[in-house]
Design an enzyme around this catalytic site. Structure first.
Site, PDB file in Angstrom:
ATOM      1  N   HIS A 121      -1.455  14.244  26.992  1.00  0.00           N
ATOM      2  CA  HIS A 121      -1.467  15.305  25.989  1.00  0.00           C
ATOM      3  C   HIS A 121      -0.923  16.574  26.623  1.00  0.00           C
ATOM      4  O   HIS A 121      -1.463  17.071  27.614  1.00  0.00           O
ATOM      5  CB  HIS A 121      -2.880  15.540  25.446  1.00  0.00           C
ATOM      6  CG  HIS A 121      -2.936  16.583  24.375  1.00  0.00           C
ATOM      7  ND1 HIS A 121      -2.778  16.286  23.032  1.00  0.00           N
ATOM      8  CD2 HIS A 121      -3.095  17.930  24.445  1.00  0.00           C
ATOM      9  CE1 HIS A 121      -2.860  17.400  22.326  1.00  0.00           C
ATOM     10  NE2 HIS A 121      -3.052  18.413  23.153  1.00  0.00           N
ATOM     11  N   CYS A 122       0.166  17.113  26.059  1.00  0.00           N
ATOM     12  CA  CYS A 122       0.803  18.317  26.588  1.00  0.00           C
ATOM     13  C   CYS A 122       0.252  19.530  25.849  1.00  0.00           C
ATOM     14  O   CYS A 122       0.443  19.675  24.646  1.00  0.00           O
ATOM     15  CB  CYS A 122       2.329  18.231  26.428  1.00  0.00           C
ATOM     16  SG  CYS A 122       3.189  19.716  26.971  1.00  0.00           S
ATOM     17  N   PHE A 123      -0.434  20.401  26.580  1.00  0.00           N
ATOM     18  CA  PHE A 123      -1.030  21.574  25.950  1.00  0.00           C
ATOM     19  C   PHE A 123       0.020  22.625  25.593  1.00  0.00           C
ATOM     20  O   PHE A 123      -0.182  23.423  24.673  1.00  0.00           O
ATOM     21  CB  PHE A 123      -2.089  22.182  26.868  1.00  0.00           C
ATOM     22  CG  PHE A 123      -3.331  21.352  26.979  1.00  0.00           C
ATOM     23  CD1 PHE A 123      -4.305  21.396  26.000  1.00  0.00           C
ATOM     24  CD2 PHE A 123      -3.520  20.498  28.052  1.00  0.00           C
ATOM     25  CE1 PHE A 123      -5.448  20.632  26.084  1.00  0.00           C
ATOM     26  CE2 PHE A 123      -4.670  19.722  28.154  1.00  0.00           C
ATOM     27  CZ  PHE A 123      -5.627  19.791  27.169  1.00  0.00           C
TER      28      PHE A 123
END
Length: 274
Positions: A121-123
């Site tokens: 998951h890329c913030f």
């Protein structure tokens, strides 16, 4: 979980703010300062060449950034009763039963969606990275690192001309910040010049981080793995590295390298066509 959700909102806003500041500094400060060199011809001036290069890098970085967000994970788990802490994995026959699944798909609590070939998951994009947007994410990291490097070089040239200092000595860049802080508080350095110096180190950090992440991601792709599979200790089927690259980048990889386009040949799209 609350902290992660807050980070999922703040991080994209931070990236967009840094991108806007970089664009403003390049267009209104660095590039106009290059036009002051009278020894160059107008058509081949460093300002025009650098401006064209910066716009190309920025357009690709922001274009792939938008495509990463636009190519969101499919909401495959919306009809499933996952329960608390439940996880869904890849379906073999297109059914909605989590029992007939491969361990390459993950249910993200932040996205509340299922991602095929989940990587992480890329913030900074507020989105999960999987089969649909992996190529755009790689291109986003690549062009972001190149844009930061371009801004770093332009900023160093601006500071060198403004403060009449040389960066021939490698230690000059390392000692620039402490000297600038002392000069700023003594009144010998303008606030705009101090801001540019701070941005130099920020561009260096972001550029190195994106470049390192891009290289690490490419190594995983060559091995046919994802970060999620490595973290969970999953065993993947060994395939030639060319097949692993083609699965992510498709046959039209050169087009995606030059302009931001969707990877229509990804596994997710192929499964839709079946």
């Amino acid at each position: 979980m609350l902290v992660l959700r807050l980070l999922n909102v703040v991080a994209p806003a931070y990236f967009l703010c840094i991108s806007l500041v970089t664009f403003v500094l390049q267009i209104f400060l660095f590039i106009p300062s290059m036009f002051r060199d009278p020894s160059t011809t107008p058509l081949l001036s460093p300002a025009l060449l650098h401006g064209a290069l910066f716009l190309f890098l920025s357009a690709n970085a922001l274009g792939n950034y938008v495509l990463v967000i636009q190519s969101s994970p499919e909401d495959l788990g919306k009809d499933l009763n996952l329960g608390k802490g439940g996880e869904v994995v890849d379906w073999l026959d297109g059914s909605r039963s989590p029992g007939s699944a491969l361990p390459s798909t993950h249910f993200c609590r932040l996205c509340a969606r299922v991602t095929q070939r989940h990587d992480h998951h890329c913030f900074f994009t507020g989105n999960c990275i999987g089969s649909r947007n992996m190529r755009n994410f790689i291109m986003f990291c690549l062009y972001t690192s190149l844009a930061c490097l371009d801004s770093l070089v332009a900023g160093m040239a601006y500071i060198s001309a403004t403060l009449s200092m040389s960066f021939v000595d490698p230690l000059a860049f390392l000692t620039l910040l402490p000297h600038s802080i002392s000069q700023f508080f003594s009144g010998a350095l303008l606030s705009s010049e101090m801001f540019v110096i701070l941005m130099l180190y920020l561009w260096l950090g972001i550029g190195l981080a994106c470049a390192g992440f891009c290289c690490h991601q490419m190594l995983l792709i060559l091995r046919g793995q994802t970060r999620y599979q490595v973290r969970k200790g999953m065993v993947v089927r060994t395939r030639p590295w060319r097949e692993n690259l083609q699965e992510v980048f498709g046959k039209r990889w050169l087009l995606g390298l030059l302009i931001p386009v969707l990877n229509v040949e990804s596994d997710c799209h192929r499964q839709k066509e079946k």
